[in-house]
Design a protein around this motif. Structure first.
Motif, PDB file in Angstrom:
ATOM      1  N   ASN A  63       0.988  -1.263  -0.015  1.00  0.00           N
ATOM      2  CA  ASN A  63      -0.006   0.051  -0.028  1.00  0.00           C
ATOM      3  C   ASN A  63       0.804   1.223  -0.037  1.00  0.00           C
ATOM      4  O   ASN A  63       1.720   1.196   0.796  1.00  0.00           O
ATOM      5  CB  ASN A  63      -0.841   0.120   1.287  1.00  0.00           C
ATOM      6  CG  ASN A  63      -1.773   1.222   1.179  1.00  0.00           C
ATOM      7  OD1 ASN A  63      -1.607   2.099   0.639  1.00  0.00           O
ATOM      8  ND2 ASN A  63      -2.850   0.958   1.865  1.00  0.00           N
ATOM      9  N   PRO A  64       0.946   2.039  -0.885  1.00  0.00           N
ATOM     10  CA  PRO A  64       1.741   3.263  -0.957  1.00  0.00           C
ATOM     11  C   PRO A  64       1.513   4.288   0.330  1.00  0.00           C
ATOM     12  O   PRO A  64       2.679   4.626   0.662  1.00  0.00           O
ATOM     13  CB  PRO A  64       1.112   4.047  -2.185  1.00  0.00           C
ATOM     14  CG  PRO A  64       0.487   3.047  -3.098  1.00  0.00           C
ATOM     15  CD  PRO A  64      -0.073   2.011  -2.157  1.00  0.00           C
ATOM     16  N   LYS A  65       0.497   3.864   1.073  1.00  0.00           N
ATOM     17  CA  LYS A  65       0.520   4.873   2.348  1.00  0.00           C
ATOM     18  C   LYS A  65       1.472   4.137   3.214  1.00  0.00           C
ATOM     19  O   LYS A  65       1.936   4.796   4.401  1.00  0.00           O
ATOM     20  CB  LYS A  65      -1.009   4.702   2.874  1.00  0.00           C
ATOM     21  CG  LYS A  65      -1.871   5.507   2.088  1.00  0.00           C
ATOM     22  CD  LYS A  65      -1.867   7.044   2.097  1.00  0.00           C
ATOM     23  CE  LYS A  65      -2.748   7.795   1.341  1.00  0.00           C
ATOM     24  NZ  LYS A  65      -3.025   7.468  -0.040  1.00  0.00           N
ATOM     25  N   ASP A  66       1.817   2.880   3.127  1.00  0.00           N
ATOM     26  CA  ASP A  66       2.610   2.254   4.016  1.00  0.00           C
ATOM     27  C   ASP A  66       4.109   2.329   3.756  1.00  0.00           C
ATOM     28  O   ASP A  66       5.063   1.837   4.485  1.00  0.00           O
ATOM     29  CB  ASP A  66       2.258   0.569   4.283  1.00  0.00           C
ATOM     30  CG  ASP A  66       0.900   0.511   4.587  1.00  0.00           C
ATOM     31  OD1 ASP A  66       0.449   1.290   5.579  1.00  0.00           O
ATOM     32  OD2 ASP A  66       0.343  -0.449   4.236  1.00  0.00           O
TER      33      ASP A  66
ATOM     34  N   LEU B  84       6.433   8.983  -7.421  1.00  0.00           N
ATOM     35  CA  LEU B  84       6.147   8.203  -6.163  1.00  0.00           C
ATOM     36  C   LEU B  84       4.687   9.034  -5.463  1.00  0.00           C
ATOM     37  O   LEU B  84       3.928   8.515  -4.997  1.00  0.00           O
ATOM     38  CB  LEU B  84       7.084   8.263  -5.177  1.00  0.00           C
ATOM     39  CG  LEU B  84       8.200   7.479  -5.357  1.00  0.00           C
ATOM     40  CD1 LEU B  84       9.424   7.616  -4.446  1.00  0.00           C
ATOM     41  CD2 LEU B  84       7.896   5.889  -5.309  1.00  0.00           C
ATOM     42  N   ARG B  85       4.865  10.212  -5.420  1.00  0.00           N
ATOM     43  CA  ARG B  85       3.659  10.780  -4.795  1.00  0.00           C
ATOM     44  C   ARG B  85       2.430  10.833  -5.761  1.00  0.00           C
ATOM     45  O   ARG B  85       1.503  10.717  -5.319  1.00  0.00           O
ATOM     46  CB  ARG B  85       4.019  12.394  -4.722  1.00  0.00           C
ATOM     47  CG  ARG B  85       5.167  12.709  -3.742  1.00  0.00           C
ATOM     48  CD  ARG B  85       4.944  14.103  -3.138  1.00  0.00           C
ATOM     49  NE  ARG B  85       6.008  14.358  -2.272  1.00  0.00           N
ATOM     50  CZ  ARG B  85       6.175  14.289  -0.805  1.00  0.00           C
ATOM     51  NH1 ARG B  85       5.055  13.436  -0.377  1.00  0.00           N
ATOM     52  NH2 ARG B  85       7.047  14.246  -0.152  1.00  0.00           N
ATOM     53  N   GLU B  86       2.484  10.943  -7.056  1.00  0.00           N
ATOM     54  CA  GLU B  86       1.387  10.666  -7.792  1.00  0.00           C
ATOM     55  C   GLU B  86       0.874   9.129  -7.807  1.00  0.00           C
ATOM     56  O   GLU B  86      -0.358   8.740  -8.201  1.00  0.00           O
ATOM     57  CB  GLU B  86       1.798  11.051  -9.210  1.00  0.00           C
ATOM     58  CG  GLU B  86       2.054  12.399  -9.544  1.00  0.00           C
ATOM     59  CD  GLU B  86       2.370  12.818 -10.978  1.00  0.00           C
ATOM     60  OE1 GLU B  86       2.235  14.010 -11.283  1.00  0.00           O
ATOM     61  OE2 GLU B  86       2.507  12.079 -11.986  1.00  0.00           O
ATOM     62  N   LYS B  87       1.639   8.230  -7.204  1.00  0.00           N
ATOM     63  CA  LYS B  87       1.418   6.983  -7.006  1.00  0.00           C
ATOM     64  C   LYS B  87       0.655   6.755  -5.579  1.00  0.00           C
ATOM     65  O   LYS B  87       0.100   5.789  -5.335  1.00  0.00           O
ATOM     66  CB  LYS B  87       2.392   5.995  -7.160  1.00  0.00           C
ATOM     67  CG  LYS B  87       2.300   4.370  -7.134  1.00  0.00           C
ATOM     68  CD  LYS B  87       1.853   4.213  -8.437  1.00  0.00           C
ATOM     69  CE  LYS B  87       1.808   2.580  -8.426  1.00  0.00           C
ATOM     70  NZ  LYS B  87       1.283   2.080  -9.527  1.00  0.00           N
ATOM     71  N   GLY B  88       0.871   7.857  -4.553  1.00  0.00           N
ATOM     72  CA  GLY B  88       0.120   7.686  -3.587  1.00  0.00           C
ATOM     73  C   GLY B  88       1.313   7.458  -2.285  1.00  0.00           C
ATOM     74  O   GLY B  88       0.795   7.494  -1.167  1.00  0.00           O
ATOM     75  N   VAL B  89       2.524   7.642  -2.530  1.00  0.00           N
ATOM     76  CA  VAL B  89       3.370   7.574  -1.298  1.00  0.00           C
ATOM     77  C   VAL B  89       3.509   9.090  -0.735  1.00  0.00           C
ATOM     78  O   VAL B  89       3.666  10.055  -1.670  1.00  0.00           O
ATOM     79  CB  VAL B  89       4.875   7.295  -2.058  1.00  0.00           C
ATOM     80  CG1 VAL B  89       5.724   7.275  -0.801  1.00  0.00           C
ATOM     81  CG2 VAL B  89       4.671   5.602  -2.554  1.00  0.00           C
TER      82      VAL B  89
END
Length: 234
Positions: free
Chosen positions: A139-142, A192-197
């Motif tokens: 999960n990108p948030k992780d 990475l940010r556009e992927k959700g990180v």
């Protein structure tokens, strides 16, 4: 935030973003990759120091080709034609080598898995960081991401075709390009940010500007010596 530590009096560079795995970047004092025969003994001693520091005899590194091939390092073997290595085992450390290209580290604290990525302009143009994230299944948030020392915006002069290929990898290109220059750190961050990180630490050092600390392929006439990103799971 980035800061220096020492292994047996030799500088390494670390980020305080990740503290549940051992992650650092070597410098000109602690480097472990070169083809210069005059420096081989120094490399061997540095490898010994780093192995002792990590409490492992095994340092695994792939053969890098500036591509977007990704492998999972599950065994102590050679990984050919690989520019991104995912590690799931605590039994050995992995490292990749750089001299202006962008080192990217991804770490999933929940799964305790990590990855080292060699993102030169070719790898960046092929979105190797987001492909690695997909292969990790995280999960990108992780994800906690570290973007290490590499060539900076003002030093990375290139041509229109390269800039065009890099622009294709992100939706928002604001602030990352001019007619002849591109921000490789910023492009990888934005991918990475556009992927959700969300958790990303970006190194302030440039391998060209800070050539006293790091090797630079451009500044040092195609040097064969390299700094390394090193990762060992705890």
């Amino acid at each position: 935030m980035f800061y220096f530590e020492k292994i047996n009096s030799k500088k390494i560079l670390k980020s305080d973003l990740i503290n549940k795995a051992e992650i650092f970047f070597t410098t000109k004092e602690s480097f472990i990759k070169t083809k210069d025969k005059n420096l081989i003994q120094q490399v061997l001693k540095n490898k010994e120091d780093i192995s002792n520091f990590l409490n492992t005899k095994h340092l695994v590194s792939p053969k890098q080709i500036h591509g977007d091939n990704i492998a999972v390092a599950e065994k102590l073997k050679e990984y050919s034609d690989t520019d991104s290595l995912i590690v799931t085992s605590k039994n050995f450390a992995i490292f990749l080598n750089y001299a202006d290209c962008t080192p990217v580290v991804l770490y999933d604290e929940k799964q305790n898995i990590g990855a080292l990525i060699h993102a030169g302009w070719r790898g960046t143009a092929k979105s190797i960081v987001t492909k690695t994230l997909d292969k990790m299944g995280s999960n990108p948030k992780d994800i906690k991401a570290i973007i290490g020392p590499c060539i900076c915006y003002k030093c990375f002069e290139t041509n229109y075709d390269v800039i065009l290929e890099l622009k294709k990898t992100i939706k928002n290109t604001d602030g990352l390009f001019s007619d002849r220059y591109a921000d490789l750190k910023g492009i990888n961050e934005r991918q990475l940010r556009e992927k959700g990180v969300e958790q990303i630490d970006i190194c302030p050092y440039c391998t060209c500007c800070n050539n006293d600390l790091f090797f630079s392929y451009r500044k040092e006439n195609k040097t064969t010596s390299r700094i390394s990103a090193i990762l060992k799971l705890n």
